[in-house]
Design an enzyme around this catalytic site. Sequence first.
Site, short mmCIF file in Angstrom:
data_model
loop_
_atom_site.label_atom_id
_atom_site.label_comp_id
_atom_site.label_asym_id
_atom_site.label_seq_id
_atom_site.Cartn_x
_atom_site.Cartn_y
_atom_site.Cartn_z
N HIS A 1 0.96 -1.13 -0.02
CA HIS A 1 -0.03 0.01 -0.19
C HIS A 1 0.78 1.06 0.08
O HIS A 1 2.18 1.35 0.55
CB HIS A 1 -0.83 0.07 1.39
CG HIS A 1 -1.71 1.12 1.54
ND1 HIS A 1 -1.65 2.13 1.93
CD2 HIS A 1 -3.20 0.78 1.16
CE1 HIS A 1 -2.78 3.10 2.07
NE2 HIS A 1 -3.66 2.20 1.40
N ASP B 1 3.40 -4.32 8.02
CA ASP B 1 2.21 -3.35 7.97
C ASP B 1 1.06 -4.71 7.91
O ASP B 1 0.75 -5.26 7.12
CB ASP B 1 2.25 -2.90 6.43
CG ASP B 1 0.84 -2.37 6.21
OD1 ASP B 1 -0.14 -2.43 6.87
OD2 ASP B 1 0.77 -1.72 5.06
N GLN C 1 -4.21 -5.38 6.92
CA GLN C 1 -5.09 -6.19 6.44
C GLN C 1 -4.78 -7.61 6.86
O GLN C 1 -5.49 -8.46 6.66
CB GLN C 1 -4.85 -6.34 4.92
CG GLN C 1 -5.07 -4.95 4.06
CD GLN C 1 -6.55 -4.55 4.21
OE1 GLN C 1 -7.54 -5.16 4.79
NE2 GLN C 1 -6.94 -3.43 4.12
N LYS D 1 -10.14 -0.74 10.58
CA LYS D 1 -10.17 -2.03 9.90
C LYS D 1 -10.34 -3.43 10.65
O LYS D 1 -10.61 -4.37 10.15
CB LYS D 1 -8.87 -2.27 8.91
CG LYS D 1 -8.53 -1.15 7.73
CD LYS D 1 -7.50 -1.42 7.05
CE LYS D 1 -7.10 -0.29 6.35
NZ LYS D 1 -7.90 0.26 5.21
N CYS E 1 -4.83 2.52 -3.31
CA CYS E 1 -3.68 3.13 -2.95
C CYS E 1 -2.53 2.07 -3.22
O CYS E 1 -1.67 1.65 -2.21
CB CYS E 1 -3.92 3.30 -1.61
SG CYS E 1 -4.95 4.74 -1.22
N1 7TS Z 1 -1.37 -0.69 4.72
C1 7TS Z 1 -2.25 -1.51 4.08
C2 7TS Z 1 -2.20 -2.85 3.69
C3 7TS Z 1 -3.79 -0.98 3.76
O1 7TS Z 1 -4.64 -1.73 3.25
C4 7TS Z 1 -3.98 0.22 4.24
C5 7TS Z 1 -5.45 1.08 4.06
C6 7TS Z 1 -2.99 1.05 4.98
C7 7TS Z 1 -1.73 0.73 5.06
C8 7TS Z 1 -3.30 2.51 5.50
O2 7TS Z 1 -4.18 2.45 6.68
P1 7TS Z 1 -4.65 3.84 7.31
O3 7TS Z 1 -5.72 3.33 8.36
O4 7TS Z 1 -3.50 4.35 7.78
O5 7TS Z 1 -5.35 4.37 6.18
N2 7TS Z 1 -6.18 0.20 2.95
C9 7TS Z 1 -7.15 0.93 2.40
C10 7TS Z 1 -7.76 0.18 1.44
O6 7TS Z 1 -7.41 -0.91 1.30
N3 7TS Z 1 -9.02 0.90 0.94
O7 7TS Z 1 -9.06 2.13 1.66
C11 7TS Z 1 -7.83 2.06 2.64
#
Ligand code: 7TS
Length: 415
Positions: free
Chosen positions: A132, A209, A212, A235, A373
């Site tokens: 990401h 990371d 997910q 999430k 992203c």
């Molecule tokens: N890393 C992964 C693997 C992610 O899926 C996401 C967000 C992030 C980092 C960033 O997370 P945040 O909470 O700091 O924004 N992924 C997604 C997605 O798949 N669709 O919208 C956000």
Amino acid sequence: MTQLQHSESNIESIESCRDDFPALHQDIHGHSIVYLDSAASAQQPLSVINAVADYHRHDHANVHRGVHTLSHRATEAYEGARDKIQAFINAASRREIIFTSGTTESVNLVAQSYCRPRVGRGDKILITHLEHHSNIVPWQLVCEQTGAELIVVPIDASGQLDLENFDEMLADSVRFVAIAHVSNALGTINPVKDIIAKAGQLGIPVLVDGAQGIPHMDVDVADLGCDFYAFSGHKMFGPTGVGVLYGRESLLNDMPPYQGGGDMILEVSFTGTTYNDLPYKFEAGTPNISGVIGLGAAVDYLQNVGLDRIARHEQELLTYMTNQLAEIKGIKLIGTAAHKASVQSFLIDDIHPHDLGTILDHQGVAVRTGHHCAMPVMEFYRIPGTTRASLALYNNFADIDRLVTALDKARRLFA
Ligand code: 7TS
């Protein structure tokens, strides 16, 4: 609205979990909602919504600084959530649990506070092709700031890491590894434990990371052996704007603060400042108190349902979804790795994903469309984006049937 039954405990079957999520009991454009966008943001159970609301109603005050009762209550709830998270991921100490605004901030914290002072010209930071943007750009910034080089483990056509030359890559001046547990665009589960072990043999620290990973499988940072693990509350059925950085205590101790401000100090004078102990050294300013409390309630919820049960249920759903989607004429599945979690990306004929997503929305089906992203992944497949259906514990087989019916309708509309 269906009865909202399970607030805290006695979750008998995973199918009944759906009743705990108020947002899943509404109509969108005249159809009952089918929510298949949990990889972007999962819905929240009533227990989380109530924990946040109860805090605001009864206990709201600043933490760590009041002698009065409300401040004590707020501090207790906030620090209680830290203990829950420590146990949830099996961290060795509560000092290793740092509250951040989410995965993005957690990664940036490590990039700036751990990596930046330690790398320079000739050093390499290793990531993979399926990250990401949150696990790409912070490392690019460090490279710009220090002269270090970013190197990227390739993927194959199924969306799996190509680890054929990994050992040689790793041995060639790599000083840090940052890798997704699960790809958000492709659903690939990476062999993080093996990668951490290999890096460990060379003394290279690893950040996972886990944005997910954590909602879908049992995460044990001691068993994984990682040095840092980053994740987001929203999430994993918690609130937005809150997340966690797990860090190995010995590394965190040697890192300078990421931000300066209140709460991260022991003593301040114009001749110098003494920083607070872990974890507070990394929590400058008034934190997202209600978010942390909500996250604690989300952890309770996940533990009540059971990560093993969640993983089993989602694997069954994913297999069913992939097989059903594969039957659709003109479909191309993107991301077909052998080990996957909760996500299927796809394209149908030459229908633009945004058009497809809009038509699905009109039938009550929520999916995400676009590059997710993860632009380098899209570049790899030479596509502008995909439509992505992502699953969570509250989805069921009927949701997938509704998705397939809606896709059929869209395909006929465009034919
Ligand atoms: N890393 C992964 C693997 C992610 O899926 C996401 C967000 C992030 C980092 C960033 O997370 P945040 O909470 O700091 O924004 N992924 C997604 C997605 O798949 N669709 O919208 C956000």
